[in-house]
Design a protein around this motif. Structure first.
Motif, PDB file in Angstrom:
ATOM      1  N   TRP A 221     -11.458  -1.612   3.729  1.00  0.00           N
ATOM      2  CA  TRP A 221     -11.001  -0.319   4.252  1.00  0.00           C
ATOM      3  C   TRP A 221      -9.509  -0.366   4.559  1.00  0.00           C
ATOM      4  O   TRP A 221      -8.748   0.512   4.163  1.00  0.00           O
ATOM      5  N   SER A 222      -9.093  -1.400   5.254  1.00  0.00           N
ATOM      6  CA  SER A 222      -7.693  -1.507   5.657  1.00  0.00           C
ATOM      7  C   SER A 222      -6.776  -1.770   4.465  1.00  0.00           C
ATOM      8  O   SER A 222      -5.696  -1.183   4.355  1.00  0.00           O
ATOM      9  N   LEU A 223      -7.197  -2.646   3.565  1.00  0.00           N
ATOM     10  CA  LEU A 223      -6.379  -2.943   2.393  1.00  0.00           C
ATOM     11  C   LEU A 223      -6.188  -1.704   1.522  1.00  0.00           C
ATOM     12  O   LEU A 223      -5.083  -1.445   1.027  1.00  0.00           O
ATOM     13  N   GLN A 224      -7.256  -0.935   1.325  1.00  0.00           N
ATOM     14  CA  GLN A 224      -7.148   0.255   0.472  1.00  0.00           C
ATOM     15  C   GLN A 224      -6.208   1.303   1.067  1.00  0.00           C
ATOM     16  O   GLN A 224      -5.619   2.103   0.331  1.00  0.00           O
ATOM     17  N   LEU A 225      -6.045   1.287   2.383  1.00  0.00           N
ATOM     18  CA  LEU A 225      -5.136   2.219   3.025  1.00  0.00           C
ATOM     19  C   LEU A 225      -3.708   1.696   3.054  1.00  0.00           C
ATOM     20  O   LEU A 225      -2.821   2.311   3.644  1.00  0.00           O
ATOM     21  N   GLY A 226      -3.484   0.541   2.423  1.00  0.00           N
ATOM     22  CA  GLY A 226      -2.139   0.017   2.281  1.00  0.00           C
ATOM     23  C   GLY A 226      -1.657  -0.861   3.400  1.00  0.00           C
ATOM     24  O   GLY A 226      -0.460  -1.162   3.491  1.00  0.00           O
ATOM     25  N   ASN A 227      -2.566  -1.290   4.270  1.00  0.00           N
ATOM     26  CA  ASN A 227      -2.179  -2.150   5.383  1.00  0.00           C
ATOM     27  C   ASN A 227      -2.141  -3.616   4.974  1.00  0.00           C
ATOM     28  O   ASN A 227      -2.862  -4.036   4.064  1.00  0.00           O
ATOM     29  N   ILE A 228      -1.317  -4.383   5.670  1.00  0.00           N
ATOM     30  CA  ILE A 228      -1.365  -5.835   5.605  1.00  0.00           C
ATOM     31  C   ILE A 228      -2.367  -6.269   6.667  1.00  0.00           C
ATOM     32  O   ILE A 228      -2.287  -5.821   7.818  1.00  0.00           O
TER      33      ILE A 228
END
Length: 276
Positions: A221-228
Motif C-alpha cells: 500500500w505504502s510503496l504504491q503511493l510512492g512512499n519510502i
C-alpha cells in the motif's frame, strides 16, 4: 530506487532498527543485508548506531558488496542548535568509522524552537557541503516547520526527505501533498502500525485475496503511493517475507478503501503538530 532532490538514489524499502537491543543490532543488520536490504535506518536516540555500522562492516568485509551499495541513515536526537548539532554529528560519524560517510541524516524532531531548528539546519548544510553526509532531511516535520525553512534567508538546501508516521489509518494527506510539491520525498515510519491493525477486516480481506500477510499488504500500500518504507523484523524469515511484495498490485479502489482514523502508534505525542 527513488531519486532524491540531492541527486542520490535511495532504496524504496529500508530496514529500521528502532527498539532493537544494541547487543542484537549488528547481527540483525548483517542478516538484513544478506537477505537483500540495501537501506538501513538508525538514530542516535536508538542507541545502536555503532552496532548498526558493525553489521554493515561485517557484510562488506565478507565481500558481499561495496560501501556504495548500502544506504545508511541516522538521525540527530534533537535539533538543539548549531554548536550542539555539529558535536552531535561528529559523534555519529565516529560511531560509523570505517563507512566513510552517511548517506542521509535527519533532524529527528521539530520539538525545540525556531532558532535552534534553523541553527541545526545550518550545521546540516555545512556537513552536506563537505561531503560527509550525502543527503539531509527531517523527521516528524509539519508543513509549518518546512515553511519555516523555506522562509529562512540561510537556506541553501531543502530537506531531501521528511520521515513521518504514515499508514492507511494515518495518511497525512496535507503533509504528503505539501512536501511533494517541494520535491521532498516521504519516508513512512510505523507503516505496519506495530501490528495494531493486523485484524482490520479490510486488511484481512486483501490479505486473503492476494495470499499475502497483512504486513506485506501494508508495505505494498505504502510503496504504491510512492512512499519510502521502513520496516523492522527480528527474524531472517520475516525480513525476507517483507521484501517479497513485487508479485501483486493493489487496485486504485483498494488503495483508497481504508478509513483514515488519525491513528498514532505513539499516541502520547505528535510532533508534526508542535507549534513551538
Amino acid at each position: 530506487m527513488v531519486k532524491l532532490n540531492s541527486g542520490y538514489d535511495i532504496p524504496e524499502l529500508g530496514f529500521g532498527v528502532y527498539q532493537v537491543d544494541p547487543a542484537d543490532t549488528a547481527e540483525l543488520v548483517y542478516s538484513a543485508l544478506k537477505v537483500g536490504y540495501r537501506h538501513i535506518d538508525t538514530a542516535q536516540f536508538y542507541g545502536n548506531e555503532y552496532e548498526t555500522a558493525q553489521g554493515i562492516l561485517k557484510w562488506l568485509k565478507e565481500g558481499h558488496g561495496k560501501r556504495s551499495d548500502v544506504f545508511l541513515t541516522t538521525k540527530v536526537r534533537s535539533p538543539e542548535g548549531y554548536d550542539e548539532v555539529v558535536e552531535s554529528i561528529n559523534g555519529s560519524l565516529q560511531k560509523i568509522e570505517g563507512l566513510e560517510y552517511l548517506d542521509l541524516i535527519l533532524l529527528h524532531s521539530p520539538m525545540t524552537n525556531k532558532e535552534k531548528r534553523l541553527g541545526s539546519w545550518k550545521a546540516f548544510q555545512e556537513f552536506n557541503e563537505k561531503g560527509l553526509i550525502k543527503s539531509i532531511g527531517v523527521s516528524n516535520y509539519g508543513n509549518h516547520h518546512i515553511k519555516e525553512l523555506q522562509d529562512w534567508e540561510g537556506l541553501r538546501v531543502l530537506p531531501a526527505v521528511n520521515q513521518i508516521e504514515l499508514h492507511p489509518w494515518n495518511q497525512r494527506p496535507n503533509e504528503v501533498k505539501y512536501d511533494r510539491s517541494l520535491g521532498i520525498e516521504i519516508q513512512a515510519w510505523s507503516p505496519l502500525t506495530q501490528g495494531k491493525k493486523f485484524d482490520d477486516p479490510q486488511l484481512l480481506k486483501l490479505s486473503k485475496k492476494y495470499n499475502k500477510t497483512p504486513a506485506q499488504v501494508l508495505i505494498k500500500w505504502s510503496l504504491q503511493l510512492g512512499n519510502i518504507v521502513l520496516v523492522k523484523s527480528s527474524t531472517q524469515a520475516r525480513q525476507l517475507e517483507n521484501l517479497q511484495v513485487d508479485d501483486f498490485e493493489l487496485s486504485k479502489e483498494e488503495l483508497e478503501s481504508f478509513k483514515d482514523e488519525y491513528l498514532l502508534t505513539s499516541p502520547w505525542w505528535d510532533p508534526i503538530t508542535y507549534q513551538g
